[in-house]
Design a protein around this motif. Structure first.
Motif, PDB file in Angstrom:
ATOM      1  N   HIS A 170      43.601  22.206  37.064  1.00  9.12           N
ATOM      2  CA  HIS A 170      42.286  22.620  37.550  1.00  9.12           C
ATOM      3  C   HIS A 170      42.273  24.098  37.890  1.00  9.12           C
ATOM      4  N   GLN A 171      42.553  24.943  36.914  1.00  2.87           N
ATOM      5  CA  GLN A 171      42.466  26.386  37.118  1.00  2.87           C
ATOM      6  C   GLN A 171      41.490  26.963  36.092  1.00  2.87           C
ATOM      7  N   MET A 172      40.589  27.807  36.578  1.00  4.06           N
ATOM      8  CA  MET A 172      39.529  28.310  35.726  1.00  4.06           C
ATOM      9  C   MET A 172      39.097  29.700  36.173  1.00  4.06           C
ATOM     10  N   PHE A 173      38.753  30.544  35.191  1.00  2.00           N
ATOM     11  CA  PHE A 173      38.323  31.914  35.491  1.00  2.00           C
ATOM     12  C   PHE A 173      37.224  32.303  34.516  1.00  2.00           C
ATOM     13  N   TRP A 174      36.001  32.462  35.035  1.00  2.00           N
ATOM     14  CA  TRP A 174      34.871  32.955  34.242  1.00  2.00           C
ATOM     15  C   TRP A 174      34.723  34.451  34.542  1.00  2.00           C
ATOM     16  N   ASP A 175      35.035  35.279  33.576  1.00  2.73           N
ATOM     17  CA  ASP A 175      35.010  36.728  33.743  1.00  2.73           C
ATOM     18  C   ASP A 175      33.789  37.294  33.021  1.00  2.73           C
ATOM     19  N   TYR A 176      32.685  37.428  33.761  1.00  2.00           N
ATOM     20  CA  TYR A 176      31.451  37.969  33.190  1.00  2.00           C
ATOM     21  C   TYR A 176      31.571  39.492  33.080  1.00  2.00           C
ATOM     22  N   THR A 177      31.246  40.025  31.898  1.00  2.00           N
ATOM     23  CA  THR A 177      31.360  41.466  31.672  1.00  2.00           C
ATOM     24  C   THR A 177      30.029  42.139  31.355  1.00  2.00           C
ATOM     25  N   LYS A 178      29.039  41.398  30.859  1.00  5.33           N
ATOM     26  CA  LYS A 178      27.738  41.951  30.510  1.00  5.33           C
ATOM     27  C   LYS A 178      26.643  41.010  30.990  1.00  5.33           C
ATOM     28  N   PRO A 179      25.516  41.521  31.441  1.00  9.02           N
ATOM     29  CA  PRO A 179      25.214  42.942  31.699  1.00  9.02           C
ATOM     30  C   PRO A 179      25.817  43.457  32.990  1.00  9.02           C
ATOM     31  N   LYS A 180      26.228  42.519  33.872  1.00 13.10           N
ATOM     32  CA  LYS A 180      26.849  42.904  35.135  1.00 13.10           C
ATOM     33  C   LYS A 180      28.179  42.176  35.285  1.00 13.10           C
ATOM     34  N   VAL A 181      29.092  42.818  35.974  1.00 16.11           N
ATOM     35  CA  VAL A 181      30.394  42.220  36.213  1.00 16.11           C
ATOM     36  C   VAL A 181      30.294  41.173  37.324  1.00 16.11           C
ATOM     37  N   LYS A 182      30.794  39.972  37.034  1.00 15.50           N
ATOM     38  CA  LYS A 182      30.899  38.886  38.012  1.00 15.50           C
ATOM     39  C   LYS A 182      32.173  38.118  37.695  1.00 15.50           C
ATOM     40  N   LYS A 183      32.771  37.523  38.703  1.00 18.50           N
ATOM     41  CA  LYS A 183      33.990  36.769  38.479  1.00 18.50           C
ATOM     42  C   LYS A 183      33.941  35.462  39.273  1.00 18.50           C
ATOM     43  N   LEU A 184      34.091  34.360  38.562  1.00 20.69           N
ATOM     44  CA  LEU A 184      34.179  33.046  39.190  1.00 20.69           C
ATOM     45  C   LEU A 184      35.591  32.526  38.975  1.00 20.69           C
ATOM     46  N   VAL A 185      36.340  32.383  40.056  1.00 20.28           N
ATOM     47  CA  VAL A 185      37.727  31.918  39.999  1.00 20.28           C
ATOM     48  C   VAL A 185      37.800  30.571  40.710  1.00 20.28           C
ATOM     49  N   ILE A 186      38.335  29.574  40.024  1.00 20.55           N
ATOM     50  CA  ILE A 186      38.448  28.241  40.603  1.00 20.55           C
ATOM     51  C   ILE A 186      39.916  27.834  40.586  1.00 20.55           C
ATOM     52  N   GLY A 187      40.463  27.603  41.757  1.00 25.19           N
ATOM     53  CA  GLY A 187      41.844  27.169  41.886  1.00 25.19           C
ATOM     54  C   GLY A 187      41.925  25.708  42.252  1.00 25.19           C
ATOM     55  N   ALA A 188      43.102  25.282  42.685  1.00 24.91           N
ATOM     56  CA  ALA A 188      43.306  23.870  42.992  1.00 24.91           C
ATOM     57  C   ALA A 188      42.491  23.418  44.196  1.00 24.91           C
ATOM     58  N   SER A 189      42.290  24.323  45.170  1.00 19.87           N
ATOM     59  CA  SER A 189      41.595  23.916  46.395  1.00 19.87           C
ATOM     60  C   SER A 189      40.364  24.754  46.719  1.00 19.87           C
ATOM     61  N   LYS A 190      40.339  26.021  46.300  1.00 15.29           N
ATOM     62  CA  LYS A 190      39.230  26.904  46.618  1.00 15.29           C
ATOM     63  C   LYS A 190      38.631  27.541  45.366  1.00 15.29           C
ATOM     64  N   ALA A 191      37.356  27.929  45.490  1.00 11.34           N
ATOM     65  CA  ALA A 191      36.668  28.660  44.428  1.00 11.34           C
ATOM     66  C   ALA A 191      36.092  29.931  45.023  1.00 11.34           C
ATOM     67  N   TRP A 192      36.207  31.035  44.263  1.00 10.53           N
ATOM     68  CA  TRP A 192      35.724  32.336  44.710  1.00 10.53           C
ATOM     69  C   TRP A 192      34.754  32.895  43.679  1.00 10.53           C
ATOM     70  N   PHE A 193      33.582  33.319  44.119  1.00 12.05           N
ATOM     71  CA  PHE A 193      32.594  33.951  43.243  1.00 12.05           C
ATOM     72  C   PHE A 193      32.410  35.384  43.725  1.00 12.05           C
ATOM     73  N   TYR A 194      32.905  36.335  42.945  1.00  9.80           N
ATOM     74  CA  TYR A 194      32.931  37.744  43.334  1.00  9.80           C
ATOM     75  C   TYR A 194      31.841  38.514  42.599  1.00  9.80           C
ATOM     76  N   ILE A 195      30.977  39.203  43.349  1.00 12.81           N
ATOM     77  CA  ILE A 195      29.917  40.028  42.788  1.00 12.81           C
ATOM     78  C   ILE A 195      30.126  41.458  43.283  1.00 12.81           C
TER      79      ILE A 195
END
Length: 202
Positions: free
Chosen positions: A71-96
């Motif tokens: 259960h590890q996942m990383f959505w690395d948005y690059t266009k039009p704006k940078v966003k990062k959704l990181v999902i680990g075993a216990s926590k998820a982080w959405f960075y703007i």
């Protein structure tokens, strides 16, 4: 478990002429399952287009997505704006970065509530959650790729129908689309899919 991630996996198979009849549905799902079982990780480019009904506005985003079992996942948005959704075993982080903010949530809530994440991670079981059939108008498209229509058995997924286009040779997903409870239409296309490249945990 068969999910969108399962569709992404490479599975050996012969080519299918555009005019040929599609595989029996159960055979197609079995090949998708086999591909998922053999994949430890996946990397793919994506294009996500969403029509926001309330604003009558179309939003297009691009990036690269990474998956690694279990259960590890990383959505690395690059266009039009940078966003990062990181999902680990216990926590998820959405960075703007533009907001200088990080939103944190329990990973279990993400996996249980978000349709796309649930299927791509392999947690969702298509047979359990949906009635599956080939698209009634055309089971294959002009290139011979498979077109599936999935109707939700319950209301907890937030959608009633999910459409998929699956590559005729590799059984990779080429596109999926769905509408949410607010009437927003989302379409995701995957490209440059790479499997089992030993993506590091970091």
């Amino acid at each position: 478990m068969v999910g969108v991630w399962a569709c992404l996996m490479v599975c050996a198979g012969g080519s299918l002429p555009a005019h040929a009849a599609p595989l029996p549905l159960e055979e197609l799902l079995t090949r998708m399952q086999d591909a998922y079982d053999r994949a430890a990780d996946v990397k793919a480019g994506f294009v996500q287009e969403t029509l926001i009904k309330s604003m009558n506005k179309k939003q297009r985003e691009e990036g690269v997505v990474y998956f690694k079992k279990p259960h590890q996942m990383f959505w690395d948005y690059t266009k039009p704006k940078v966003k990062k959704l990181v999902i680990g075993a216990s926590k998820a982080w959405f960075y703007i970065p533009q907001e200088n903010a990080v939103y944190v949530q329990d990973a279990d809530k993400i996996f249980k509530s978000r349709l796309t994440v649930r299927f791509i991670s392999g947690i969702g079981n298509l047979r359990e959650d949906f009635d599956i059939a080939y698209a009634s108008e055309n089971a294959v498209d002009g290139q011979g790729n498979y077109r599936l229509l999935l109707k939700a058995k319950g209301t907890d997924l937030g959608v009633s129908n999910l459409k998929m286009t699956v590559d005729k040779e590799s059984y990779q997903i080429l596109a999926c689309s769905f509408s949410d409870a607010y009437g927003n239409d989302t379409r995701i296309q995957f490209r440059n899919i790479k499997v089992n490249t030993a993506i590091p945990d970091r």
